[in-house]
Enzyme design. Structure first.
Site, PDB file in Angstrom:
ATOM      1  N   PRO A 160       0.811  -1.223   0.000  1.00 41.05           N
ATOM      2  CA  PRO A 160       0.000   0.000   0.000  1.00 41.05           C
ATOM      3  C   PRO A 160       0.843   1.272   0.000  1.00 41.05           C
ATOM      4  O   PRO A 160       1.798   1.400   0.775  1.00 41.05           O
ATOM      5  CB  PRO A 160      -0.819  -0.134   1.289  1.00 41.05           C
ATOM      6  N   CYS A 161       0.449   2.217  -0.860  1.00 39.41           N
ATOM      7  CA  CYS A 161       1.214   3.453  -1.034  1.00 39.41           C
ATOM      8  C   CYS A 161       0.855   4.589  -0.077  1.00 39.41           C
ATOM      9  O   CYS A 161       1.720   5.425   0.227  1.00 39.41           O
ATOM     10  CB  CYS A 161       1.058   3.949  -2.470  1.00 39.41           C
ATOM     11  N   PRO A 162      -0.409   4.690   0.397  1.00 37.95           N
ATOM     12  CA  PRO A 162      -0.780   5.858   1.218  1.00 37.95           C
ATOM     13  C   PRO A 162       0.148   6.174   2.387  1.00 37.95           C
ATOM     14  O   PRO A 162       0.350   7.359   2.691  1.00 37.95           O
ATOM     15  CB  PRO A 162      -2.194   5.496   1.698  1.00 37.95           C
ATOM     16  N   PHE A 194       3.164   6.380   2.488  1.00 43.15           N
ATOM     17  CA  PHE A 194       4.365   7.078   2.041  1.00 43.15           C
ATOM     18  C   PHE A 194       4.076   8.171   1.012  1.00 43.15           C
ATOM     19  O   PHE A 194       5.002   8.833   0.542  1.00 43.15           O
ATOM     20  CB  PHE A 194       5.351   6.062   1.449  1.00 43.15           C
TER      21      PHE A 194
END
Length: 285
Positions: A40-42, A44
């Site tokens: 998951p990107c959120p 960072f």
């Protein structure tokens, strides 16, 4: 569940597990060649407030646990470029330290999807960790010498599918590659092409980014068209034959959050070459 259903739909022979990654047992898969994932990107990303390890969506700890349990020959994770920001330097070093203790040589690299034929900017950070006895055989992929197609070149036939008379004029004006496709999450509403700054970039290409269309423009359509899920999928590098499970919102989230297939393939081919080269050397010896 929709992403898992999509995999089953397109690859019925695959063994797809629909589980919580934080409790998934990797021991039965001990010794596989590659452990890969899009974490998951959120945690960072700037849009996700960059909470890092404090974000409940951060799955790096779960991924490192699986590396420990599985001990693959190679590891590959993908994330947003925000993970390379100075605020996360200590966290990156912590991840590297843990992987080195497990016998891997880790590396991070910022690359762009457009360097691998994808008609979209999409900067992404790829994290690769190769088992130390194999590290000399790995090298990062080189950018393709061929420029990616423009948005107009990529989508003309899809825009003209319902006989839109202005499709050619639109395609000629959409003469740049796309901005980064924004995938959205369960914390946001329906599908669209991103926040205000992203929608402005799309508008410069003649695309209405406030929402996703159900179909291509009709013959007498006037104004800026919206993209369909299939159009966005093509901009992400998916083949037209790939089907998506779920409604428009679920399908769009799968498309928008994906690691563009041609980009992923370029990295995967280098990992495959690394593993094959090491095997050939052992056979020769």
């Amino acid at each position: 569940k929709h992403a898992c259903a999509t995999l089953r739909l397109n690859q019925p022979s695959w063994n797809v597990f629909e589980r919580d990654l934080t409790s998934f047992d990797g021991i039965p898969f001990k010794g596989v060649d590659l452990l890969a994932g899009g974490l998951p990107c959120p945690p960072f990303s700037k849009d996700g407030k960059q909470l890092g390890k404090l974000d409940e969506r951060n799955l790096f700890p779960a991924a490192i646990r699986l590396v420990d349990e599985i001990r693959p020959r190679a590891v590959m994770f993908e994330n947003v470029r925000g993970i390379l920001d100075a605020v996360f330097e200590d966290y990156r070093k912590s991840v590297e330290k843990q992987l080195r203790k497990l016998g891997y040589e880790p590396d991070w690299k910022l690359m762009h999807a457009s360097d691998f034929g994808v008609p979209q900017l999409r900067p992404r950070v790829v994290f690769v960790a190769i088992r130390k006895d194999l590290k000399e055989y790995f090298s990062w992929p080189e950018p393709s010498p061929v420029k990616p197609l423009t948005v107009g070149e990529t989508l003309f036939d899809l825009m003209a599918a319902n006989g839109w008379r202005q499709a050619r004029v639109w395609a000629d004006a959409a003469n740049e590659i796309a901005p980064t496709v924004v995938g959205g999450s369960h914390k946001h509403g329906g599908p669209d092409l991103g926040p205000t700054r992203a929608r402005k970039a799309w508008a410069s290409l003649g695309v209405d980014g406030l929402g996703i269309a159900n179909e291509a423009p009709l013959p007498d359509f006037e104004g800026m068209p919206k993209l369909t899920v299939r159009m966005v999928a093509r901009i992400q590098g998916f083949p037209d034959s790939w089907q998506f499970s779920g409604g428009k919102t679920a399908s769009y989230r799968q498309v928008g959050n994906a690691f563009p297939p041609p980009f992923a393939k370029a990295v995967a081919e280098q990992i495959k070459l690394c593993l094959q080269s090491s095997r050939k050397l052992k056979i020769a010896v």
